[in-house]
Design a protein around this motif. Structure first.
Motif, PDB file in Angstrom:
ATOM      1  N   LEU A   1       0.826  -1.201   0.000  1.00 17.40           N
ATOM      2  CA  LEU A   1       0.000   0.000   0.000  1.00 17.40           C
ATOM      3  C   LEU A   1       0.860   1.250   0.000  1.00 17.40           C
ATOM      4  CD1 LEU A   1      -2.707   1.540   0.379  1.00 17.40           C
ATOM      5  CD2 LEU A   1      -2.474   1.110   2.842  1.00 17.40           C
ATOM      6  N   ARG A   2       1.976   1.206   0.698  1.00 14.70           N
ATOM      7  CA  ARG A   2       2.843   2.375   0.839  1.00 14.70           C
ATOM      8  C   ARG A   2       3.325   2.905  -0.504  1.00 14.70           C
ATOM      9  NH1 ARG A   2       5.379   3.436   5.480  1.00 14.70           N
ATOM     10  NH2 ARG A   2       5.356   1.229   6.094  1.00 14.70           N
TER      11      ARG A   2
ATOM     12  N   THR B   1       0.216   5.108  -4.672  1.00 10.86           N
ATOM     13  CA  THR B   1      -0.483   6.354  -4.338  1.00 10.86           C
ATOM     14  C   THR B   1      -1.891   6.406  -4.919  1.00 10.86           C
ATOM     15  OG1 THR B   1       0.559   7.451  -6.231  1.00 10.86           O
ATOM     16  CG2 THR B   1       1.656   7.662  -4.083  1.00 10.86           C
TER      17      THR B   1
ATOM     18  N   GLN C   1      -4.014   4.544  -2.561  1.00  8.69           N
ATOM     19  CA  GLN C   1      -4.138   5.348  -1.347  1.00  8.69           C
ATOM     20  C   GLN C   1      -5.261   6.383  -1.506  1.00  8.69           C
ATOM     21  OE1 GLN C   1      -0.420   7.105  -0.136  1.00  8.69           O
ATOM     22  NE2 GLN C   1       0.705   5.184  -0.380  1.00  8.69           N
ATOM     23  N   THR C   2      -5.317   7.003  -2.670  1.00 11.51           N
ATOM     24  CA  THR C   2      -6.367   7.994  -2.932  1.00 11.51           C
ATOM     25  C   THR C   2      -7.751   7.361  -2.877  1.00 11.51           C
ATOM     26  OG1 THR C   2      -4.878   9.310  -4.322  1.00 11.51           O
ATOM     27  CG2 THR C   2      -7.241   9.653  -4.612  1.00 11.51           C
TER      28      THR C   2
ATOM     29  N   ARG D   1      -8.661   6.553   0.805  1.00 13.61           N
ATOM     30  CA  ARG D   1      -9.068   7.741   1.541  1.00 13.61           C
ATOM     31  C   ARG D   1     -10.483   8.176   1.133  1.00 13.61           C
ATOM     32  NH1 ARG D   1      -5.576  12.448   4.094  1.00 13.61           N
ATOM     33  NH2 ARG D   1      -7.276  13.712   4.911  1.00 13.61           N
TER      34      ARG D   1
ATOM     35  N   ILE E   1      -1.980   3.038   7.632  1.00 15.49           N
ATOM     36  CA  ILE E   1      -3.361   3.222   7.180  1.00 15.49           C
ATOM     37  C   ILE E   1      -3.918   4.552   7.668  1.00 15.49           C
ATOM     38  CG2 ILE E   1      -5.703   2.293   7.309  1.00 15.49           C
ATOM     39  CD1 ILE E   1      -4.322  -0.514   7.538  1.00 15.49           C
TER      40      ILE E   1
ATOM     41  N   VAL F   1      -2.711   7.311   5.554  1.00 21.68           N
ATOM     42  CA  VAL F   1      -3.382   7.339   4.249  1.00 21.68           C
ATOM     43  C   VAL F   1      -4.782   7.934   4.350  1.00 21.68           C
ATOM     44  CG1 VAL F   1      -4.372   5.890   2.422  1.00 21.68           C
ATOM     45  CG2 VAL F   1      -2.064   5.421   3.270  1.00 21.68           C
TER      46      VAL F   1
END
Length: 251
Positions: free
Chosen positions: A58-59, A62, A65-66, A69, A128, A131
């Protein structure tokens, strides 16, 4: 046609999507759409794996991640769901039976010592929360399997909520917040699929009087139409008598 009863205010339906991560985005998207349609909105949780089997970090993603969120911003609760989801420990006794028969090498926290479990929980929580920009709802171990080290780490880290096959509880106080089996499905073999379909059918008859009903779906469920049909029927059955709720409502 006879009208369906309205959901009872004191009965809760908790739904969740497991194994959420960059590698399962398409399947999670499909499952999220099903849950939203059946539950009247984003009234469910996602269980996020920071680096599923060491192949989907996950890191480093991106774009996902968007998405994560945005899901969180919509009101979906986010739980830490292990770190790798893969079990690399050597087991004996009862743990060996659980590792062999209750999961396919995915009970990551069944055999971890407290130090290792604590580090993975802490790292997963920090990642998490960074994020999504808010606190996670709690921790749920892969395959719902915990060893002594995981239980000790849960309490030490202060997660407000955890879940296994039979209950939801507060790891800090030990208070049990909900009881009863979780309804879930299996896709990795024909026999397990048939067994999970039979259990879901039984649960639709046996659990309507339960105060809290939990339903958990996995990315692999979208690979079989029989599973998707059973999931839809089960969601509809309990959404008619139980209020779709957040895990946080149990506290």
């Amino acid at each position: 046609m006879r009208a369906m009863p309205l959901p009872h205010a004191d009965k809760r339906l908790l739904a969740s999507i497991h194994d959420v991560g960059p590698g399962s985005e398409r399947q999670v998207d499909q499952l999220a759409g099903i849950l939203e349609a059946r539950l009247g909105g984003p009234r469910f949780a996602m269980l996020v794996v920071p680096d599923h089997w060491g192949q989907h970090p996950l890191r480093e993603n991106t774009a996902f991640q968007t998405r994560l969120r945005a899901w969180s911003d919509s009101g979906i609760e986010m739980f830490v769901h292990g770190w790798f989801h893969k079990d690399t420990a050597t087991h004996s006794g009862t743990a060996q039976f659980k590792a062999k028969h209750m999961t396919a090498g995915e009970g990551e926290f069944l055999g971890l010592d407290e130090t290792t479990a604590l580090q993975r929980m802490r790292d997963g929580k920090a990642l998490i929360e960074d994020v999504i920009g808010r606190e996670t709802a709690g921790f749920i171990a892969p395959a719902w399997l915990y060893g002594d080290g995981a239980h000790a780490a849960l309490k030490a880290l202060g997660f407000p909520m955890a879940e296994d096959h039979w209950k939801v509880w507060n790891p800090v106080t030990g208070a049990v917040l909900a009881k009863g089996p979780v309804i879930t499905w299996a896709s990795r073999s024909g026999a397990r699929t048939a067994s999970s379909l039979a259990f879901a059918a039984l649960a639709r008859q046996a659990l309507p009087f339960s105060r809290t009903v939990r339903i958990a779906v996995h990315p692999g469920d979208v690979t079989k139409s029989s599973l998707l049909a059973s999931i839809g029927t089960t969601l509809d059955r309990f959404a008619a008598t139980h209020q779709p709720s957040k895990y946080a409502d149990l506290q």
